[in-house]
Every structure is written in structure tokens, then in C-alpha cells.
Motif scaffolding. Sequence first.
Motif, PDB file in Angstrom:
ATOM      1  N   GLU A   4      24.825 -27.176  19.062  1.00 47.76           N
ATOM      2  CA  GLU A   4      25.036 -25.996  18.230  1.00 47.76           C
ATOM      3  C   GLU A   4      23.752 -25.708  17.473  1.00 47.76           C
ATOM      4  N   PHE A   5      23.206 -24.505  17.626  1.00 48.93           N
ATOM      5  CA  PHE A   5      21.993 -24.120  16.905  1.00 48.93           C
ATOM      6  C   PHE A   5      22.405 -23.472  15.587  1.00 48.93           C
ATOM      7  N   LEU A   6      21.998 -24.072  14.461  1.00 45.21           N
ATOM      8  CA  LEU A   6      22.412 -23.623  13.143  1.00 45.21           C
ATOM      9  C   LEU A   6      21.375 -22.732  12.471  1.00 45.21           C
ATOM     10  N   GLU A   7      20.122 -22.989  12.734  1.00 44.87           N
ATOM     11  CA  GLU A   7      19.022 -22.257  12.114  1.00 44.87           C
ATOM     12  C   GLU A   7      17.896 -22.208  13.140  1.00 44.87           C
ATOM     13  N   TYR A   8      17.217 -21.070  13.210  1.00 45.57           N
ATOM     14  CA  TYR A   8      16.235 -20.929  14.273  1.00 45.57           C
ATOM     15  C   TYR A   8      15.095 -20.030  13.815  1.00 45.57           C
ATOM     16  N   SER A   9      13.938 -20.631  13.520  1.00 43.21           N
ATOM     17  CA  SER A   9      12.744 -19.865  13.163  1.00 43.21           C
ATOM     18  C   SER A   9      11.521 -20.675  13.569  1.00 43.21           C
ATOM     19  N   VAL A  14      17.154 -25.923  13.197  1.00 43.88           N
ATOM     20  CA  VAL A  14      18.151 -26.973  13.002  1.00 43.88           C
ATOM     21  C   VAL A  14      19.244 -26.832  14.066  1.00 43.88           C
ATOM     22  N   ALA A  15      19.633 -27.962  14.636  1.00 44.07           N
ATOM     23  CA  ALA A  15      20.736 -27.978  15.597  1.00 44.07           C
ATOM     24  C   ALA A  15      21.543 -29.251  15.378  1.00 44.07           C
ATOM     25  N   ARG A  16      22.769 -29.242  15.867  1.00 48.38           N
ATOM     26  CA  ARG A  16      23.578 -30.457  15.793  1.00 48.38           C
ATOM     27  C   ARG A  16      24.315 -30.641  17.106  1.00 48.38           C
ATOM     28  N   VAL A  36      17.177 -34.851  24.797  1.00 45.53           N
ATOM     29  CA  VAL A  36      17.601 -33.513  25.212  1.00 45.53           C
ATOM     30  C   VAL A  36      17.761 -32.602  24.003  1.00 45.53           C
ATOM     31  N   LEU A  37      18.369 -33.115  22.933  1.00 43.63           N
ATOM     32  CA  LEU A  37      18.534 -32.338  21.702  1.00 43.63           C
ATOM     33  C   LEU A  37      17.171 -31.951  21.131  1.00 43.63           C
ATOM     34  N   GLY A  38      16.263 -32.915  21.032  1.00 47.78           N
ATOM     35  CA  GLY A  38      14.932 -32.660  20.483  1.00 47.78           C
ATOM     36  C   GLY A  38      14.125 -31.720  21.355  1.00 47.78           C
ATOM     37  N   GLU A  39      14.181 -31.918  22.669  1.00 49.22           N
ATOM     38  CA  GLU A  39      13.435 -31.060  23.588  1.00 49.22           C
ATOM     39  C   GLU A  39      13.954 -29.628  23.532  1.00 49.22           C
ATOM     40  N   SER A  40      15.263 -29.455  23.462  1.00 52.02           N
ATOM     41  CA  SER A  40      15.845 -28.114  23.382  1.00 52.02           C
ATOM     42  C   SER A  40      15.371 -27.382  22.134  1.00 52.02           C
ATOM     43  N   LEU A  41      15.429 -28.074  21.007  1.00 52.49           N
ATOM     44  CA  LEU A  41      15.050 -27.456  19.736  1.00 52.49           C
ATOM     45  C   LEU A  41      13.547 -27.185  19.675  1.00 52.49           C
ATOM     46  N   GLY A  42      12.732 -28.141  20.086  1.00 53.06           N
ATOM     47  CA  GLY A  42      11.280 -27.967  20.064  1.00 53.06           C
ATOM     48  C   GLY A  42      10.805 -26.885  21.017  1.00 53.06           C
ATOM     49  N   ALA A  76      19.615 -32.390  14.015  1.00 60.85           N
ATOM     50  CA  ALA A  76      18.182 -32.430  14.295  1.00 60.85           C
ATOM     51  C   ALA A  76      17.484 -31.311  13.531  1.00 60.85           C
ATOM     52  N   VAL A  77      16.384 -31.668  12.860  1.00 57.78           N
ATOM     53  CA  VAL A  77      15.571 -30.688  12.150  1.00 57.78           C
ATOM     54  C   VAL A  77      14.190 -30.685  12.792  1.00 57.78           C
ATOM     55  N   CYS A  78      13.770 -29.519  13.239  1.00 61.31           N
ATOM     56  CA  CYS A  78      12.498 -29.359  13.944  1.00 61.31           C
ATOM     57  C   CYS A  78      11.496 -28.637  13.050  1.00 61.31           C
ATOM     58  N   THR A  79      10.331 -29.236  12.863  1.00 55.70           N
ATOM     59  CA  THR A  79       9.273 -28.601  12.086  1.00 55.70           C
ATOM     60  C   THR A  79       7.968 -28.651  12.881  1.00 55.70           C
ATOM     61  N   PRO A  80       7.152 -27.608  12.773  1.00 55.60           N
ATOM     62  CA  PRO A  80       5.882 -27.606  13.496  1.00 55.60           C
ATOM     63  C   PRO A  80       4.861 -28.511  12.816  1.00 55.60           C
ATOM     64  N   ILE A  81       4.097 -29.215  13.621  1.00 56.43           N
ATOM     65  CA  ILE A  81       2.978 -30.014  13.139  1.00 56.43           C
ATOM     66  C   ILE A  81       1.681 -29.259  13.412  1.00 56.43           C
ATOM     67  N   HIS A  82       1.671 -28.548  14.555  1.00 48.49           N
ATOM     68  CA  HIS A  82       0.493 -27.748  14.933  1.00 48.49           C
ATOM     69  C   HIS A  82       0.962 -26.515  15.683  1.00 48.49           C
TER      70      HIS A  82
END
Length: 115
Positions: A4-9, A14-16, A36-42, A76-82
Motif C-alpha cells: 500500500e503506497f501511503l505517501e509519494y513524492s 512511504v509504503a506498507r 521487493v518493498l524497498g525496490e518498489s518504493l525507490g 517503509a520510508v524512502c528518502t533520497p540520498i542523491h
Amino acid sequence: MGIEFLEYSVERSVARMPVEGNRQPANLLHGGAYVVLGESLGSMSANLYAGAGRLAVGIDINATHTRSATSGWVTAVCTPIHLGRSLTVHEIAVEDEQGRRCSTVRITNLIKDAA
């Protein structure tokens, strides 16, 4: 997998995902599900950053697992590093419902023109 994608920018996504239905025989959420969760979100975040006419292609995924969730949901919370013109790197932190880190996934994407 029930993601489930909760926030997307570009800045934060954020997904769960439920543990139920994604378990190994040992009744633990398997490491592959975290990847799979991390790859999808990233990948989704990188494609959003790439914009129209460009495409993000996953070229490297590095995952570190610290614990397995046994019930409920993982978030899962995804943040950009670069965020560069031709390359993006995102880090995804996966936590269980108690806020304990389960896994860290880092995905590097090559940004290229869409064919």
C-alpha cells in the motif's frame, strides 16, 4: 504482496506491506519481501524525479536485514540520498509496528531518456 503506497513524492515516499501472506515457512517475513518493498518504493520515487520522457532503471540494490517481522505490517520510508541528472540513490528504512528497524535497502537508479 499487498503493498500500500501511503505517501509519494520526490522528497519522501512511504509504503506498507502486511506480514501475513508474505512469510517464510519459519513464520517470519522473508528478506526478499523487504527487498521487493524497498525496490518498489525507490524505483517509483526515482521515476517521479526523472519526469516525463525519462526513465529510472534500477542498477544496484543493497539490503541489510536486522530482524524479521512476525505479525502486523511493516512500513517503509524512502528518502533520497542523491538526486543527479543521470543517477539517483534512495535509502529505504523498513520498520515493524513497534518502530524497530527490520531492514535498510539502498537502491541506485540510472536515469536515461525513454526509448
